[in-house]
Every structure is written in structure tokens, then in C-alpha cells.
Design a protein around this motif. Structure first.
Motif, PDB file in Angstrom:
ATOM      1  N   ILE A 183      15.157  77.668  12.519  1.00 47.07           N
ATOM      2  CA  ILE A 183      15.444  78.403  13.757  1.00 47.07           C
ATOM      3  C   ILE A 183      16.308  77.562  14.696  1.00 47.07           C
ATOM      4  CG2 ILE A 183      14.390  79.421  15.807  1.00 47.07           C
ATOM      5  CD1 ILE A 183      11.973  80.143  14.001  1.00 47.07           C
ATOM      6  N   GLU A 184      15.967  76.261  14.847  1.00 48.72           N
ATOM      7  CA  GLU A 184      16.711  75.376  15.743  1.00 48.72           C
ATOM      8  C   GLU A 184      18.141  75.181  15.253  1.00 48.72           C
ATOM      9  OE1 GLU A 184      17.444  72.924  19.007  1.00 48.72           O
ATOM     10  OE2 GLU A 184      15.792  74.310  18.560  1.00 48.72           O
ATOM     11  N   ALA A 223      24.031  76.079  15.847  1.00 49.26           N
ATOM     12  CA  ALA A 223      25.313  76.477  15.252  1.00 49.26           C
ATOM     13  C   ALA A 223      25.983  77.562  16.092  1.00 49.26           C
ATOM     14  CB  ALA A 223      25.107  76.939  13.823  1.00 49.26           C
ATOM     15  N   GLU A 224      25.211  78.519  16.554  1.00 52.24           N
ATOM     16  CA  GLU A 224      25.778  79.578  17.389  1.00 52.24           C
ATOM     17  C   GLU A 224      26.320  79.025  18.708  1.00 52.24           C
ATOM     18  OE1 GLU A 224      22.508  82.208  17.751  1.00 52.24           O
ATOM     19  OE2 GLU A 224      22.721  83.082  15.735  1.00 52.24           O
ATOM     20  N   LYS A 281      40.815  67.024  23.449  1.00 55.57           N
ATOM     21  CA  LYS A 281      39.683  66.177  23.055  1.00 55.57           C
ATOM     22  C   LYS A 281      38.391  66.992  23.022  1.00 55.57           C
ATOM     23  CE  LYS A 281      37.354  61.885  24.316  1.00 55.57           C
ATOM     24  NZ  LYS A 281      37.322  60.759  25.302  1.00 55.57           N
ATOM     25  N   SER A 282      38.184  67.859  24.026  1.00 57.79           N
ATOM     26  CA  SER A 282      36.985  68.707  24.046  1.00 57.79           C
ATOM     27  C   SER A 282      36.979  69.654  22.855  1.00 57.79           C
ATOM     28  CB  SER A 282      36.933  69.503  25.354  1.00 57.79           C
ATOM     29  OG  SER A 282      36.871  68.637  26.457  1.00 57.79           O
ATOM     30  N   LEU A 283      38.162  70.205  22.482  1.00 58.41           N
ATOM     31  CA  LEU A 283      38.233  71.117  21.334  1.00 58.41           C
ATOM     32  C   LEU A 283      37.871  70.388  20.044  1.00 58.41           C
ATOM     33  CD1 LEU A 283      38.913  73.808  20.020  1.00 58.41           C
ATOM     34  CD2 LEU A 283      41.340  73.132  20.037  1.00 58.41           C
ATOM     35  N   ARG A 284      38.403  69.151  19.877  1.00 60.05           N
ATOM     36  CA  ARG A 284      38.085  68.398  18.657  1.00 60.05           C
ATOM     37  C   ARG A 284      36.594  68.093  18.586  1.00 60.05           C
ATOM     38  NH1 ARG A 284      42.902  65.855  20.223  1.00 60.05           N
ATOM     39  NH2 ARG A 284      41.765  64.106  21.119  1.00 60.05           N
ATOM     40  N   ALA A 285      36.002  67.736  19.729  1.00 62.23           N
ATOM     41  CA  ALA A 285      34.566  67.435  19.734  1.00 62.23           C
ATOM     42  C   ALA A 285      33.747  68.685  19.408  1.00 62.23           C
ATOM     43  CB  ALA A 285      34.168  66.868  21.095  1.00 62.23           C
ATOM     44  N   ALA A 286      34.146  69.853  19.973  1.00 60.13           N
ATOM     45  CA  ALA A 286      33.403  71.094  19.717  1.00 60.13           C
ATOM     46  C   ALA A 286      33.511  71.497  18.252  1.00 60.13           C
ATOM     47  CB  ALA A 286      33.928  72.198  20.626  1.00 60.13           C
ATOM     48  N   GLU A 287      34.711  71.346  17.649  1.00 57.31           N
ATOM     49  CA  GLU A 287      34.872  71.711  16.229  1.00 57.31           C
ATOM     50  C   GLU A 287      34.056  70.780  15.328  1.00 57.31           C
ATOM     51  OE1 GLU A 287      39.071  71.500  15.836  1.00 57.31           O
ATOM     52  OE2 GLU A 287      39.408  73.621  16.359  1.00 57.31           O
ATOM     53  N   LEU A 288      34.016  69.476  15.684  1.00 54.16           N
ATOM     54  CA  LEU A 288      33.199  68.552  14.895  1.00 54.16           C
ATOM     55  C   LEU A 288      31.724  68.904  15.009  1.00 54.16           C
ATOM     56  CD1 LEU A 288      32.930  65.991  13.184  1.00 54.16           C
ATOM     57  CD2 LEU A 288      32.910  64.661  15.319  1.00 54.16           C
ATOM     58  N   LYS A 300      29.061  70.088  11.958  1.00 49.00           N
ATOM     59  CA  LYS A 300      27.748  69.467  11.701  1.00 49.00           C
ATOM     60  C   LYS A 300      26.626  70.490  11.829  1.00 49.00           C
ATOM     61  CE  LYS A 300      29.095  64.859  13.294  1.00 49.00           C
ATOM     62  NZ  LYS A 300      28.856  63.810  14.303  1.00 49.00           N
ATOM     63  N   ALA A 301      26.704  71.381  12.816  1.00 45.81           N
ATOM     64  CA  ALA A 301      25.651  72.382  13.015  1.00 45.81           C
ATOM     65  C   ALA A 301      25.576  73.326  11.814  1.00 45.81           C
ATOM     66  CB  ALA A 301      25.910  73.160  14.301  1.00 45.81           C
ATOM     67  N   LYS A 302      26.726  73.705  11.255  1.00 45.22           N
ATOM     68  CA  LYS A 302      26.715  74.575  10.070  1.00 45.22           C
ATOM     69  C   LYS A 302      26.050  73.877   8.891  1.00 45.22           C
ATOM     70  CE  LYS A 302      30.832  77.365  11.187  1.00 45.22           C
ATOM     71  NZ  LYS A 302      32.227  77.675  10.806  1.00 45.22           N
ATOM     72  N   ALA A 303      26.346  72.579   8.730  1.00 45.72           N
ATOM     73  CA  ALA A 303      25.736  71.834   7.625  1.00 45.72           C
ATOM     74  C   ALA A 303      24.225  71.767   7.791  1.00 45.72           C
ATOM     75  CB  ALA A 303      26.337  70.434   7.552  1.00 45.72           C
ATOM     76  N   ARG A 304      23.754  71.513   9.036  1.00 46.31           N
ATOM     77  CA  ARG A 304      22.306  71.456   9.264  1.00 46.31           C
ATOM     78  C   ARG A 304      21.659  72.818   9.040  1.00 46.31           C
ATOM     79  NH1 ARG A 304      24.045  68.079  13.579  1.00 46.31           N
ATOM     80  NH2 ARG A 304      23.951  69.827  15.037  1.00 46.31           N
ATOM     81  N   ARG A 305      22.356  73.906   9.410  1.00 50.85           N
ATOM     82  CA  ARG A 305      21.787  75.243   9.207  1.00 50.85           C
ATOM     83  C   ARG A 305      21.652  75.547   7.717  1.00 50.85           C
ATOM     84  NH1 ARG A 305      25.411  80.011  11.305  1.00 50.85           N
ATOM     85  NH2 ARG A 305      26.593  79.297   9.492  1.00 50.85           N
TER      86      ARG A 305
END
Length: 918
Positions: free
Chosen positions: A284-285, A290-291, A610-617, A621-626
Motif C-alpha cells: 500500500i505504501e 509511486a503515485e 534539477k527538480s525534474l531530474r530528481a522527480a524522475e529519479l 525508484k518508487a515504481k521499482a519498490r511497488r
């Protein structure tokens, strides 16, 4: 023992203060204004030598007791050699003596330096202020027939033996006396014995009274036991009825909960359930994270797409910044150009003035200017010459004073060896001739000085021969020798100072030739003044030449800056594809503002990227954890026989219901155990089944009144038994009191015997001490009195010739002063100052007696001379200088005139140490 250094690290108001003391000089004067800390220093020296008192009055003025620290470096002649000790004293329960490296020292480390003396003896004999001096003297006035004991106290520093005998007699009188007193120990013990005998008679116990008390107690105990048995039986019945009623209320709910748990079937392994819950929570987390990451990446991408690109000025940033600096320089050059004309005229006037002062052509200042090294060395050499001349003048003054003092001292002596006056006359004539030459500025040659030293040696040899014939005038002879030595020392000092003057003049001569105009003729102070003026003028000329060079440079730079600014602006306009600017400075400000805007846009776009690159990274990672969480949920769901996350959630819900049922059942079973009061469940359920609950409840209501009546009956029986037991114990206690009274009678008799023994011991001690004082007085009092007589005559400048001992009307001894013509003056008839001088003479004689036989601490005089006039003050200091040959003498004072007197009368014999105010 002599102090070399006293360190007040943390004591009173002192912190990190050190006093350096010349231990080779017989007299040290420690001067400080009021509140400078002399009394604190005196207390510190006592604590330093003997340890801190329990509550030191001055010690914790600023610091806590456990932070106090004082130290010293001392020396003493031990076994024929001078040995030193550097130690510290700290405030603690043990190990208070420390080395300079703060390591423990043995408690006896100071004994070889101090000798056999304790704090009381030190403070009474060696550390005197005006109050202690007078208090000791007044004890002499009150001594009466104990005068010999007072002299014994002064001579041996053993304390006032008369007071010690009085203390023994007072203690003995507190035990027993001819008249009966209640506060005397013997009669108090007698009173206790009489009272104890009376108690023994009054506390006798009879057998009939004891038998009656025991029978009453036995009867009361029987009634109490019967009442207790009845109450116990009622308690058992009430407890059984209460147990059945309370358990019957709980049993139906226990049965229902057990059935519900059985319907859920067997529970899975708790570890598997916990793993399932963990995996589901992680799934769930991970989905939620990821969303959220996807939303942040979309927002950053959209903001970057709408942000405008920076302008073309960014590519020319370096050129625009250089133009901005050139424009600033050009503006400064324009403002400076208006000032150059006035400055040129001022410098031209300054050059002409300095050239006139220095006596050189104005156009030759730069060529003739001395080097920087010469200008730096000249003031130093000039100061050295002035200082050398001052020291030479001071040496000549000291020589005159020493010569005059030697002449006065020689005239005061009434014993002269054959030829001494003639030799001294030749020596003095030679010195006077030398002094006249030195005052004229001439330096005598070596042969003259050697000849004069030979004359001084002849006079000194004659003075040495005279000493043998003048022993009874030791003080005058010593003063003459000191004066002669002072003259020789002053002569050597004057000779050395004049040599230093000649050397300084020789060192300065080559440099003066460079600085002063050629042909100038100066001498003495005029030469020094001219040289000082030339140094100042050449330094001003150096500054003026440097200002001229700077003015020329500024004029050249101003013209160059404006041309460079226009060329650079036209080149930048060509690169940007725009016409050359008409007003360069306006164009530069516009380009600088455009550059600032372009840089802000670039910085903002870089931040968004820089913010866009950080958000995409973060999204990756969130997709991999999901995905990992989904895989783990699938594996655990399959293990439990359910499908996916929904099936796993249903399984966990069922397990939650099982836990709720278990907690409810545990609560009801806890209520059951409380009601059962230790009866097992099967027995209690059987009691419930066999009981009529309505009838049991009615029996409980009726039994409450019966139980209260039984309880009242039991309480009354208990109270009756207690009263009977108290009566018996009172009779038994009376019998025990009789035994205690008998023991008290024995103790009182033993106390009477002990008091009698102690009284005999004290009386014997008093008699023995009196006999010891008598014997010591017979052998020791006269030498001390003789020495005190000599000191008293010196201190009073001959107003009194000696001291003597007379008998008063009652046959007791008393000290009197003897004038030169034989008249005797009682102490009470003397002035306050004369009495102080008498008391000091006695103390000095005692100190001499002590120091002649054993190691001695320094003698410390804290403002003892307040009642002395100037002549007797000088005599007092002379007495301390003489005592300084045996032990170090330290004088504390807040009077500047005492310091001046010590400096002028004793010179190098006295060391002056000044205390700074806090």
C-alpha cells in the motif's frame, strides 16, 4: 626559611598573582593601598604553610573552597647547603600539599624548612599585626605574678603557660570544689546516685498484684478467641455465597466467547500473520509513493516548458562586467582630475619648505634623501643616547648621596682605628675630584680609577681593623660599612654609565653626518634636538616624494581609463549587432541590467531542470519498490491459499476478529478468577449448579447484620484483652525500672570515681606546668630580657636605656623601662607608641632566641608602625634589617612614606614589592 616567590593562584580576590621576593635581602617591604589585599595575603601565607582552616575567612571571596590554590618557592640552609622547595597548597580533606607539577608531597616535606612550629605559634610569634602585638603586650600588663611565664611564652613560642595552668585549674574546678555546686561533675554524679536509690525503693513489685493481672489477661483472652471463631465461621459462609453469585454472572459470557473462537477454526502461525501484514502495508505504501512521485514529475516538467530562455547578453557576461569596472574607474578619474591642480600646488609648496628646513636644493631632495634603514635607525640611536645620559646623571646623583651618607655615618661613630680618618679623607678627596670631572662631562682614564680604587681599598682595610675594637657599637659599624660599600657601588655605576654615553655618541656620529646639513656645528642637547628635527623633516620629505609620484600616476590613469571604456563599448555593440552607443555609461548600465535578468532566468531554468531530474529519479525508484511489494504480496497470499492483495486483506481481517475475541475472553476469565478466590473452575461450576441464586442472595443480605454484630463483639473482646495485657506490662515495667534504677546507681557511683580521678590528674598537670615554668624562667627569662632591652633602646632612639624586672606590692614580677639617668617607668605610664615599641622588642628577642636554636619561618610585620614617629620608624626598620641576618623579614604597609624611608635609608638592603589593587 626565606620566601623567593608567593603564588596566589585562586585565593580571596586574587587570581593568578605572583609576588617575586629577593631572598638575599634582609628586609622586604610589601606595599599596597587600602583594600589591595595585605590582610588577605597574610592569611594566605599562614594557610600556605599550615593548611587551610575549615572555614577560611578570606579564602572564598571569589572562588569555591574546592577551587582554592596558593603556592610558593622557598629556600633554607640545610646541612650547610642552600636547598629550595617549590610547592602548592590546595583545599581538600587530604593530600593538600602538592608539588609545582601538582603531584602529592608528603605532609612532612615542609618540616626541614619551617622547623618545629605549629600554626598558633607562628601566628603569635612570627606573623604579627598591630592587634596581635598589642594583645600579647596587654597580657604582660595583666600577668601579675605570672610575668616569668609570659616571658617563657615569648621566648619559647609555646603559648601562654599561665593561661594553660588557668585552663587546667578551671577544668578541675568544674569537676570538684570545696563548695557544692550542681554544675560540677562530681556533685552531679552524686545527685544521680541519690535519685537512683530512691527509684529502687519506689519500684518494688508484689506477688498478689502480679497474679491478679495474669488471671484478668487469661479471662479476656478466652472471650476474644471465642468471638474470633464465631466471626471466622460467618466470614466463610459470606465468602462462599459471594463467590457463587459473582461467578454465575460471568459464566454465560465466557461460554459464548469460547464458542465463537472455536467457530473460527485453528489460528495460523503468528509469524506468518505478521509477515502478511508487513507485506500488505509495504504494498500500500509503495503504491501511494509511486503515485505521488508521478505527480511531482509532471508538475516540474510543465513548469520548465513554459519558462522563457535567457537573452543573448549572457554570452557577453565577462565583457559587460569588465565594462562596468571601466565605467567606475572613469567616473573616479573625472572626480580626481578636478583635485589634481590643487594637490600639485600644495606639494610644490611643501617641497620648498622642507628643502629650506633641511638646507638642500629643492630639486635635489630625491637624490639627497637618506635610506629607509638610516631613517629607521636614527630615532633608536637618539633614544639610546638620551637614556644613557639620563642614567649617567642618575648615577652621579646616587654617587653624591652615597658619599654624603658615608660622611654622616663616619661622623656618627665614636670609635675610630688609627689612621682611618686620614685614609678616608684621601679616598673622599679623590672621589670628589672624580665626581667634578664626571659632572663636567669628562670620562676619567683607567689609571685614575685604579688609583681611586686603591685608596678605597686602604680605607676599607682600615675600617675592617676597626671592627675588632668596636664590637659594642656593632650597629654603627655595620652602617658605616654599608655606606662605604654603597659609595664604591655608586662609583662603579657612574663609570659604567659614562662609558655607555661615549659608546652611544660614537655610534650616532656617522648617521648624524648624513642627516644634518654639512658644516653644522652642534653639541650636547642642541645636537640631539637638531638631529631629532632632521629625522622628522627627512621622513616628511619621503612622504612628500611618494605623494608626487602617486599624483603623476593618477593623472596618467584617468586619461587612459576613458579611452579604454569607449573602445570596449563599441566592440561589444558590434558583437551584439547594434549601433555604437552615444552615451557609453547609460549603455553600460542597460547592459548590466539585462545581464542580471538573463542570469536570473538561467538560474531558474537550471533549478527547474534539477527538480525534474530528481522527480524522475524518485519516480523510477518508487515504481521499482511497488513492483517488489506486489511480488511479495503474491507469494504470501499463495502461501495462505488466497488470491492477491484483496484475499490477503480478508485473511488479516479474520485474524483481527480472532484477537478481539481472545482479549474479551481474557477479561472475562480474569473476572472469573477474582470471583473464584482460588477455587478451581469445575468445583465452582458445580457450586453454581447446586445453588438457588435467589435464596443465596437473600441469605447474603440477612447475614450482613449478623456479621456486624459478631465483629463488634470481637472488637470489644480484643480491646478488653489489650487493657488486661497493658496492666500486666505496667507491673512488669515497674519491676524492670527498679533494675534500671539499680544500674543507674552503679553508673553514678562509677562517674563519681571517674570525676575524682580526672580532678586529681588536672591538679597534678597544673602543678607540674607551674614547676616547669619556674625552672625554665630561672634559666631562660634573663637572656630574653637582655636581648629585649637592647632592642628597646634601639627602637626608642635611646629614650630608654634598658628593661628591668621589679616586684610589685604583692611580690609579683613586673617589667619596667629604665631611662638613661636610671629613672624607672612602669608600662602603664608609657605612651601608646612606646608600649608598642616595648612589645615589639620582646617579640624580636623571642624570635632571635627561636631562630638561634632551630630553623625559623619568616618574620611578618603587618602595619606594626602606625604609632611610631619617623625616627622610631627608621629604628624599627633597622631592627628588622638586623633580624634579617637570622631570618627573612617581611613588612606589610599601606604608607608610602615607609616605602620612601626604606628606599632612602637602606637602598639595596631593602626590596620593595608592590601589590596592585583588585
Amino acid at each position: 626559611m626565606r620566601f623567593r616567590r608567593i603564588e596566589l593562584s585562586r585565593f580571596g580576590h586574587f587570581e593568578d598573582v605572583a609576588l617575586e621576593i629577593d631572598a638575599t635581602r634582609p628586609l622586604t617591604v610589601i606595599y599596597g593601598a587600602n583594600e589591595a589585599g595585605k590582610s588577605t595575603l597574610l592569611q594566605a601565607m599562614s594557610d600556605l604553610l599550615f593548611g587551610f582552616k575549615q572555614n577560611a575567612p578570606y579564602a572564598n571571596f571569589r572562588f569555591e573552597y574546592n577551587k582554592l590554590r596558593i603556592g610558593a618557592e622557598v629556600e633554607a640552609e640545610l646541612a650547610g647547603t642552600v636547598q629550595t622547595l617549590h610547592f602548592q597548597r590546595v583545599k581538600r580533606k587530604a593530600g593538600t600539599l602538592r608539588s609545582a607539577a601538582d603531584e602529592p608531597l608528603p605532609a612532612a616535606a615542609l618540616e626541614p624548612f619551617l622547623g618545629p612550629i605549629e600554626r598558633d605559634g607562628f601566628e603569635q610569634l612570627f606573623a604579627l599585626d598591630a592587634e596581635r602585638l598589642r594583645r600579647g603586650g596587654e597580657e604582660l600588663l595583666r600577668s601579675g605574678g605570672a610575668l616569668g611565664e609570659s616571658l617563657l611564652s615569648a621566648g619559647a613560642a609555646l603559648g601562654d603557660i599561665h593561661h594553660r595552668r588557668q585552663a587546667f585549674d578551671d577544668a578541675a574546678d568544674g569537676i570538684f570544689g570545696a563548695r557544692k555546686k550542681g554544675d560540677r561533675a562530681f556533685y552531679a554524679a552524686l545527685e544521680r546516685r541519690t535519685a537512683a536509690q530512691r527509684d529502687v525503693r519506689e519500684r518494688a513489685l508484689t506477688k498478689p498484684a502480679l497474679a491478679a493481672a495474669k488471671a484478668a489477661l487469661k479471662s479476656a483472652t478466652g472471650r476474644r478467641e471465642a468471638a474470633a471463631d464465631k466471626l471466622l465461621e460467618l466470614d466463610k459462609t459470606r465468602a462462599r455465597d459471594k463467590r457463587v453469585v459473582e461467578a454465575a454472572k460471568v459464566a454465560p459470557e465466557i461460554d459464548r466467547l469460547r464458542a465463537a473462537l472455536a467457530a473460527l477454526g485453528e489460528a495460523p502461525d503468528p509469524a506468518l500473520v505478521e509477515a502478511a501484514q508487513t507485506a500488505l502495508d509495504a504494498h500500500i505504501e509503495a503504491r501511494r509513493n509511486a503515485e505521488a512521485a508521478a505527480r511531482r514529475a509532471d508538475a516540474a516538467r510543465a513548469e520548465l516548458e513554459v519558462e522563457p530562455e535567457p537573452g543573448t547578453e549572457l554570452a557577453e557576461a565577462a565583457a559587460i562586467e569588465a565594462l562596468w569596472d571601466l565605467a567606475a574607474d572613469a567616473r573616479g578619474a573625472r572626480r580626481a582630475a578636478a583635485e589634481l591642480g590643487a594637490e600639485r600646488q600644495q606639494l610644490a609648496d611643501r617641497r620648498a619648505d622642507l628643502a629650506q628646513r633641511l638646507g638642500v636644493p629643492a630639486d635635489m631632495l630625491a637624490e639627497l634623501r637618506p635610506s629607509d634603514g638610516d631613517l629607521a635607525a636614527a630615532p633608536l640611536l637618539t633614544r639610546q643616547l638620551a637614556q644613557a645620559r639620563d642614567r649617567a646623571a642618575e648615577a652621579r646623583r646616587q654617587l653624591r648621596e652615597a658619599t654624603e651618607k658615608a660622611a654622616k655615618t663616619a661622623a656618627a661613630r665614636d670609635v675610630e682605628s688609627v689612621g682611618l680618618r686620614e685614609k678616608r679623607a684621601r679616598r673622599d678627596a679623590g672621589w670628589n675630584a672624580l665626581r667634578a670631572e664626571i659632572e663636567r662631562g669628562a670620562l676619567p682614564d683607567g689609571a685614575r680609577l685604579d688609583g681611586q680604587e686603591a685608596l678605597s681599598g686602604q680605607a676599607d682595610a682600615a675600617a675592617d681593623a676597626r671592627i675588632v675594637a668596636a664590637q659594642r657599637f656593632g650597629a654603627q659599624s655595620a652602617a658605616a660599612e654599608v655606606a662605604a660599600e654603597a659609595v664604591a657601588t655608586a662609583q662603579r655605576t657612574a663609570h659604567g654609565a659614562q662609558e655607555v654615553v661615549c659608546g652611544a655618541e660614537a655610534a650616532l656620529a656617522p648617521l648624524a653626518a648624513k642627516l644634518l646639513p654639512s658644516g653644522a656645528d652642534y653639541s650636547g642637547q642642541a645636537f640631539e634636538a637638531a638631529l631629532e628635527a632632521a629625522i622628522a623633516n627627512w621622513a616628511a620629505a619621503a612622504r612628500m616624494l611618494e605623494a608626487e609620484r602617486e599624483l603623476a600616476r593618477r593623472a596618467a590613469v584617468g586619461a587612459l581609463d576613458r579611452t579604454e571604456l569607449i573602445d570596449a563599448a563599441e566592440q561589444l555593440a558590434a558583437r551584439l549587432g547594434i549601433p555604437a552607443p552615444e552615451d557609453v555609461e547609460i549603455a553600460v548600465r542597460a547592459w548590466a541590467e539585462a545581464l542580471k535578468t538573463a542570469r536570473n532566468l538561467q538560474a531558474k531554468r537550471e533549478g527547474l531542470a534539477k527538480s525534474l531530474r530528481a522527480a524522475e529519479l524518485e519516480l523510477s525508484k518508487a515504481k521499482a519498490r511497488r513492483e517488489a511489494a506486489q511480488e511479495a504480496v503474491g507469494e504470501i497470499a499463495a502461501h495462505h491459499g488466497v488470491v492477491g492483495a484483496d484475499g490477503l486483506a480478508a485473511l488479516l481481517k479474520r485474524e483481527g476478529e480472532r484477537q478481539e475475541l481472545r482479549r474479551a475472553l481474557e477479561g472475562e476469565e480474569r473476572h472469573w478468577r477474582q470471583a473464584a478466590e482460588g477455587v478451581d473452575e469445575a468445583t465452582l461450576r458445580a457450586e453454581i449448579a447446586a445453588a438457588d441464586l435467589d435464596e443465596t442472595a437473600a441469605r447474603m443480605a440477612a447475614g450482613a447484620a449478623l456479621w456486624r454484630a459478631a465483629k463488634d463483639e470481637n472488637d470489644a473482646a480484643v480491646a478488653e484483652e489489650a487493657r488486661a495485657d497493658a496492666g500486666l506490662q505496667k507491673l512488669l515495667e515497674s519491676d524492670r525500672g527498679a533494675a534500671a534504677a539499680a544500674r543507674a546507681e552503679e553508673d553514678a557511683a562509677a562517674a563519681m570515681a571517674l570525676a575524682a580521678e580526672e580532678w586529681l590528674t588536672l591538679r597534678a598537670a597544673s602543678l607540674l606546668l607551674g614547676e616547669t615554668a619556674r625552672r625554665y624562667r630561672a634559666t631562660s627569662a634573663n637572656p630574653i630580657l637582655t636581648a629585649a632591652s637592647a632592642s628597646f633602646a634601639t627602637l626608642t632612639r635611646g629614650a630608654f636605656a634598658a628593661l628591668a624586672v621589679d616586684l610589685d606590692e604583692s611580690g609579683g614580677e613586673r617589667i619596667v623601662g629604665v631611662r638613661g639617668e636610671g629613672a624607672r617607668v612602669e608600662i602603664a605610664a608609657m605612651s601608646e607608641g612606646t608600649r608598642d615599641q616595648l612589645f615589639l622588642a620582646l617579640r624580636l628577642a623571642a624570635v632571635r632566641s627561636w631562630a638561634a636554636a632551630r630553623p625559623a619561618p619568616p618574620f611578618i610585620a603587618d602595619d606594626l608602625f602606625a604609632s611610631f614617629d619617623d625616627e622610631r620608624l627608621a629604628a624599627g626598620l633597622e631592627a628588622l634589617v638586623q633580624l634579617g641576618a637570622q631570618t627573612q623579614c617581611l613588612v606589610f604597609t599601606h604608607h608610602p612614606h615607609l616605602v620612601r624611608l626604606a628606599e632612602t635609608r637602606f637602598g639595596d638592603t631593602a626590596h620593595i614589592c608592590r601589590l596592585s589593587p583588585p
